[in-house]
Design an enzyme around this catalytic site. Structure first.
Site, PDB file in Angstrom:
ATOM      1  CG  HIS A  49       1.527   5.102   7.361  1.00 54.05           C
ATOM      2  ND1 HIS A  49       1.874   3.765   7.447  1.00 54.05           N
ATOM      3  CD2 HIS A  49       2.492   5.841   6.779  1.00 54.05           C
ATOM      4  CE1 HIS A  49       2.928   3.544   6.634  1.00 54.05           C
ATOM      5  NE2 HIS A  49       3.274   5.054   6.441  1.00 54.05           N
ATOM      6  CB  CYS A  87      -0.371  -1.600   4.941  1.00 54.30           C
ATOM      7  SG  CYS A  87      -0.053  -2.960   6.423  1.00 54.30           S
ATOM      8  CD  GLU A 117      -2.501   1.502   2.725  1.00 51.59           C
ATOM      9  OE1 GLU A 117      -1.814   1.163   4.102  1.00 51.59           O
ATOM     10  OE2 GLU A 117      -3.447   1.620   2.629  1.00 51.59           O
TER      11      GLU A 117
HETATM   12  C1  CIR Z   1       7.526   0.642   8.043  1.00 49.54           C
HETATM   13  O1  CIR Z   1       7.472   0.840   8.930  1.00 49.54           O
HETATM   14  O2  CIR Z   1       7.276   1.045   6.651  1.00 49.54           O
HETATM   15  C2  CIR Z   1       6.776  -0.960   7.879  1.00 49.54           C
HETATM   16  N1  CIR Z   1       7.402  -1.565   8.934  1.00 49.54           N
HETATM   17  C3  CIR Z   1       5.033  -1.057   8.216  1.00 49.54           C
HETATM   18  C4  CIR Z   1       4.483  -0.227   7.183  1.00 49.54           C
HETATM   19  C5  CIR Z   1       2.930  -0.338   7.293  1.00 49.54           C
HETATM   20  N2  CIR Z   1       2.252   0.517   6.237  1.00 49.54           N
HETATM   21  C6  CIR Z   1       0.964   0.757   6.291  1.00 49.54           C
HETATM   22  O3  CIR Z   1       0.397   0.330   7.359  1.00 49.54           O
HETATM   23  N3  CIR Z   1       0.639   1.368   5.360  1.00 49.54           N
END
Ligand code: CIR
Length: 269
Positions: free
Chosen positions: A161, A248, A66
């Site tokens: 986010h 995500c 995402e």
């Molecule tokens: C990050 O910190 O980028 C990843 N470990 C988790 C991203 C999760 N993304 C989202 O909720 N859109």
């Protein structure tokens, strides 16, 4: 109506994922992969055709597809993820989206994670977060205004986010953690607040009137069901350790958007 969901398999490097608000806990890779396969099954059950991209050992967080793009009916925005370790993830996403939409790209000094972008009708709320900056929001505004979208910047505090703090759960309703984002920003939409004991419970994935929702937030789930909102439960507990949630892990969009004039979708191919 055909829905396409782009997903990306869990990398064995996920144990080295980015973490901002969570302490590192061991992730059981086999369990994470099994949960991800069940998530893809849930997408199919909700009517999506799943297109799964391969994992990459060099990209620990790529399962969170995402963050690499935002798909509108008229175009897809390829982001520039805020974490430098995630920037190369966009390559595979752009290849996957090119047959479906014209592409626009967020360029430096802009940075944006798709997890910060919440579209409700023609209003696009964008989180000003640790990952998404004003320069990227200005670029998004310039790209979307000709198509009649209004872009609104919304400050978020205490979470990763915007969509950690608020998601759409019905045509006229959002689910929100008021400690992380001001619910007044979403008026006149109705707001359902998460249960106090479940701060991470604001992330649900609305597809065609039903909400894919984690098993881990029973009190907030009961609030949704009490409002007549149909919930499809998934266990994403291993992915939650990587600071992920349900929105995500996919990019969901209509194969041939009905809002475009007849023939326009064909011309995009
Ligand atoms: C990050 O910190 O980028 C990843 N470990 C988790 C991203 C999760 N993304 C989202 O909720 N859109």
């Amino acid at each position: 109506m055909t829905w396409i969901a782009i997903t990306r398999a869990v990398s064995s490097a996920i144990v080295h994922c980015e973490l901002t608000h969570l302490d590192r806990r061991p992730i059981d890779l086999m369990a994470a992969r099994a949960q991800h396969r069940a998530y893809e099954e849930a997408l199919r059950a909700l009517g999506c055709e799943v297109r799964s991209l391969p994992a990459d050992l060099a990209l620990p967080d790529a399962v969170f597809v995402e963050d690499t793009a935002v798909v509108f009916d008229e175009l897809a925005v390829i982001t520039r993820p805020g974490a430098p370790s995630r920037r190369a993830e966009i390559v595979a996403t752009a290849v996957a989206l090119r047959p479906h939409r014209p592409l626009m790209r967020i360029a430096p000094p802009g940075s944006m994670d798709g997890g910060d972008v919440l579209r409700v009708g023609r209003t696009v709320y964008v989180g000003l977060s640790g990952r998404t900056n004003r320069a990227a929001i200005d670029q998004l505004t310039a790209g979307l205004s000709p198509h009649g979208y209004v872009v609104r910047a919304v400050p978020v505090h205490g979470c990763l986010h915007l969509k950690s703090a608020v998601t759409q759960v019905a045509a006229d309703t959002v689910l929100c953690n008021p400690r992380w984002v001001d619910p007044a920003a979403f008026a006149p939409l109705h707001v359902v607040e998460v249960d106090d004991a479940e701060p991470y419970a604001a992330n649900g994935l609305l597809i065609d009137g039903r909400v894919m929702y984690p098993t881990t937030f029973p009190a907030t789930r009961r609030r949704l069901e009490g409002r007549g909102i149909a919930v499809a439960l998934v266990d994403v507990s291993e992915l939650q350790k990587a600071e992920g949630a349900v929105t995500c892990c996919s990019l969901v969009f209509e194969a041939a958007p009905h809002s475009l004039p007849a023939g326009a979708a064909m011309l995009q191919q």
